[in-house]
Design an enzyme around this catalytic site. Structure first.
Site, PDB file in Angstrom:
ATOM      1  N   GLU A   1     -39.313 -35.781 -10.358  1.00 46.10           N
ATOM      2  CA  GLU A   1     -38.251 -35.286  -9.495  1.00 46.10           C
ATOM      3  C   GLU A   1     -36.839 -35.515 -10.030  1.00 46.10           C
ATOM      4  O   GLU A   1     -36.029 -36.208  -9.413  1.00 46.10           O
ATOM      5  CB  GLU A   1     -38.372 -35.920  -8.110  1.00 46.10           C
ATOM      6  CG  GLU A   1     -38.546 -37.441  -8.105  1.00 46.10           C
ATOM      7  CD  GLU A   1     -38.621 -38.002  -6.679  1.00 46.10           C
ATOM      8  OE1 GLU A   1     -37.715 -37.709  -5.894  1.00 46.10           O
ATOM      9  OE2 GLU A   1     -39.590 -38.711  -6.375  1.00 46.10           O
TER      10      GLU A   1
ATOM     11  N   HIS B   1     -30.789 -39.405   0.381  1.00 41.63           N
ATOM     12  CA  HIS B   1     -31.707 -39.498   1.526  1.00 41.63           C
ATOM     13  C   HIS B   1     -31.006 -39.040   2.804  1.00 41.63           C
ATOM     14  O   HIS B   1     -31.013 -39.722   3.825  1.00 41.63           O
ATOM     15  CB  HIS B   1     -32.259 -40.919   1.662  1.00 41.63           C
ATOM     16  CG  HIS B   1     -33.318 -41.219   0.637  1.00 41.63           C
ATOM     17  ND1 HIS B   1     -33.880 -42.455   0.461  1.00 41.63           N
ATOM     18  CD2 HIS B   1     -33.937 -40.427  -0.270  1.00 41.63           C
ATOM     19  CE1 HIS B   1     -34.776 -42.411  -0.513  1.00 41.63           C
ATOM     20  NE2 HIS B   1     -34.824 -41.187  -0.973  1.00 41.63           N
TER      21      HIS B   1
HETATM   22  N1  GLY Z   1     -38.865 -38.100  -0.438  1.00 42.92           N
HETATM   23  C1  GLY Z   1     -38.524 -39.343  -0.996  1.00 42.92           C
HETATM   24  C2  GLY Z   1     -38.623 -39.287  -2.456  1.00 42.92           C
HETATM   25  O1  GLY Z   1     -38.606 -38.217  -3.017  1.00 42.92           O
HETATM   26  O2  GLY Z   1     -38.793 -40.261  -3.117  1.00 42.92           O
HETATM   27 MN    MN Z   2     -40.343 -38.536  -4.299  1.00 44.03          MN
HETATM   28 MN    MN Z   3     -39.132 -36.364  -2.140  1.00 39.39          MN
END
Ligand code: GLY
Ligand code: MN
Ligand code: MN
Length: 449
Positions: free
Chosen positions: A378, A237
């Site tokens: 992700e 982050h």
């Molecule tokens: N942008 C914060 C996350 O990907 O969780």
């Molecule tokens: Mn995210």
């Molecule tokens: Mn993110």
């Protein structure tokens, strides 16, 4: 938005909590410094249930009429000259269609009347201590009234799990908003890919991304943008966004904008000079394979945890191929040795909040995906700059690829399909240079200490 939409949502809440009054206190404004506030993000619960975006708001939802009451800031010509227009109680009724509205100054007097007849108050516990105290005070102050005939509240119940389940399932209209925020966010990431150059500062890339957000009609970012070049991409982050981008760096951009409060959440990682080194490309290909495999599983009926497990299997298989891991795949997963390079989960719910509401587990097991849910996928790999378990050529490389996926009755719909992630296409995009506004001020210094 049509007031009937909010009334319908409140109806769903009443069905889930039929035995009490729900009281929502808006998120307090936060001070930046002195007498300056941080920009206000409308409280997600109150926005969802009433469309009220202003701070200092309390919403009361009851099973009996009047079903919806808002307490709001009064109109005040002097204050509005300084800090902007207010709806006022009259505006709240006429614009948002609630049954009644009062000045927030009348809260304690009117709230006691609204809870009479109910034993239970539903509220979002633990979000802000002032709200928690207000609910306890309400119970204490109405306790003495129990000497009269009538029913007064004695129980406090957390409303968040109930409303969380309602907010988790997106209607077609909500999905429309999410398609818009996904589309604007995709354009912004594409603009970043086409404009990045060694010699720029991370802040310049952030400005390009956020320029596209606002110029395309988004009201605000959904979370602080992350732009990390080189080793900064290994900080999950990272929000300083103020270091020079060097030739040979990868740049990781994790940014998303809101449309009508609904945020997108995209990450792309691309070479600052358009060309991948062998090590960057090897790690990127592993992350991309993991992401594509995980997205394929985003189908109704699949347990949420399976998305993460599939991504981990793919990452570990890749790390074995490049020699980072010498155990078997299943042994590495059981021992968790991959967490040195992949230390976060693969998915979270997405909606009005970037890490949106809604349970991840049923009573015992991971819940199964259902149509109308939106989640991120992700995976990433992050090799710390001082990681002496690998050869120096791998160190300081951070990669994440993140898309937003709608679960449907059939195949997963990738809402963020508009921004490329194929590494060769990314290199081609780099060649399509964007004309950028000139840099103002000093030319950034291209050194890294
Ligand atoms: N942008 C914060 C996350 O990907 O969780
Ligand atoms: Mn995210
Ligand atoms: Mn993110």
């Amino acid at each position: 938005m049509n007031p009937e939409i909010y009334a319908e949502r409140r109806g769903r809440l009443i069905k889930a909590c039929p035995d009490g009054v729900a009281v929502f206190f808006s998120t307090p404004e936060s001070i930046r410094n002195g007498d300056v506030h941080n920009p206000y993000k409308p409280d997600s619960d109150i926005w969802y249930l009433s469309g009220m975006p202003e701070p200092e708001t309390v919403l009361v939802v009851r099973p009996d009429a009047p079903h919806a009451t808002l307490f709001v800031r009064s109109r005040d010509r002097a204050r509005e000259t300084w800090t902007g227009r207010r709806m006022g109680p009259e505006g709240a009724v006429s614009l948002l269609g609630v049954d009644q509205a009062f000045p927030i100054a009348d809260l304690s007097k009117e709230l006691a009347k609204l809870v009479e007849g109910y034993r239970r108050i539903y509220t979002a516990l633990g979000r802000n201590s002032e709200a928690d105290r207000a609910v306890i005070s309400l119970i204490v102050s109405t306790r003495t009234m129990g000497r009269r005939a009538g029913i007064w509240p004695t129980d406090i119940c957390d409303v968040s799990p109930h409303l969380g389940e309602i907010r988790l399932h997106k209607t077609a209209r909500e999905v429309d908003c999410m398609r818009k925020s996904a589309s604007i966010t995709s354009s912004a990431h594409l603009a970043a890919m086409r404009s990045v150059d060694p010699g720029m500062n991370e802040g310049h890339v952030q400005a390009v991304v956020e320029y596209v957000f606002r110029a395309s009609g988004s009201e605000r970012v959904g979370y602080p943008s992350i732009v990390g070049a080189g080793r900064n991409a290994t900080i999950l982050h990272y929000v300083e966004n103020n270091a020079p981008i060097l030739d040979g760096d990868l740049v990781l951009v994790d940014a998303g904008c809101e449309v009508e409060g609904y945020t997108a959440d995209i990450t792309r990682t691309f070479p600052a000079n358009g060309k991948w080194s062998a090590e960057q490309r090897a790690l990127y290909d592993i992350v991309l394979d993991a992401q594509l495999r995980a997205i394929r599983l985003c189908k109704a009926g699949v347990p949420f945890i399976d998305i993460h497990d599939e991504a981990v299997r793919a990452l570990v298989e890749g790390l074995i191929k490049i020699g980072f891991i010498t155990e078997t795949r299943d042994a590495a997963i059981a021992a968790g040795s991959y967490t040195r390079w992949y230390m976060h989960r693969t998915s979270h719910w997405l909606g009005l909040d970037v890490h949106d509401v809604g349970r991840y587990m049923d009573d015992r097991d991971s819940r199964k995906l259902a149509p109308g849910q939106v989640l991120t996928v992700e995976p990433g790999l992050y090799v710390a700059e001082d990681d002496d378990s690998v050869e120096p050529r791998w160190r300081g490389i951070g990669i994440r690829i993140e898309d937003d996926v709608l679960v449907t009755e059939g195949e997963p719909e990738v809402l963020t399909h508009g921004v490329p992630k194929d590494p060769d296409v990314i290199s081609q995009e780099w060649l399509r240079r964007l004309e950028l506004p000139p840099l103002g001020g000093a030319v950034p210094q291209i050194t890294r200490t």
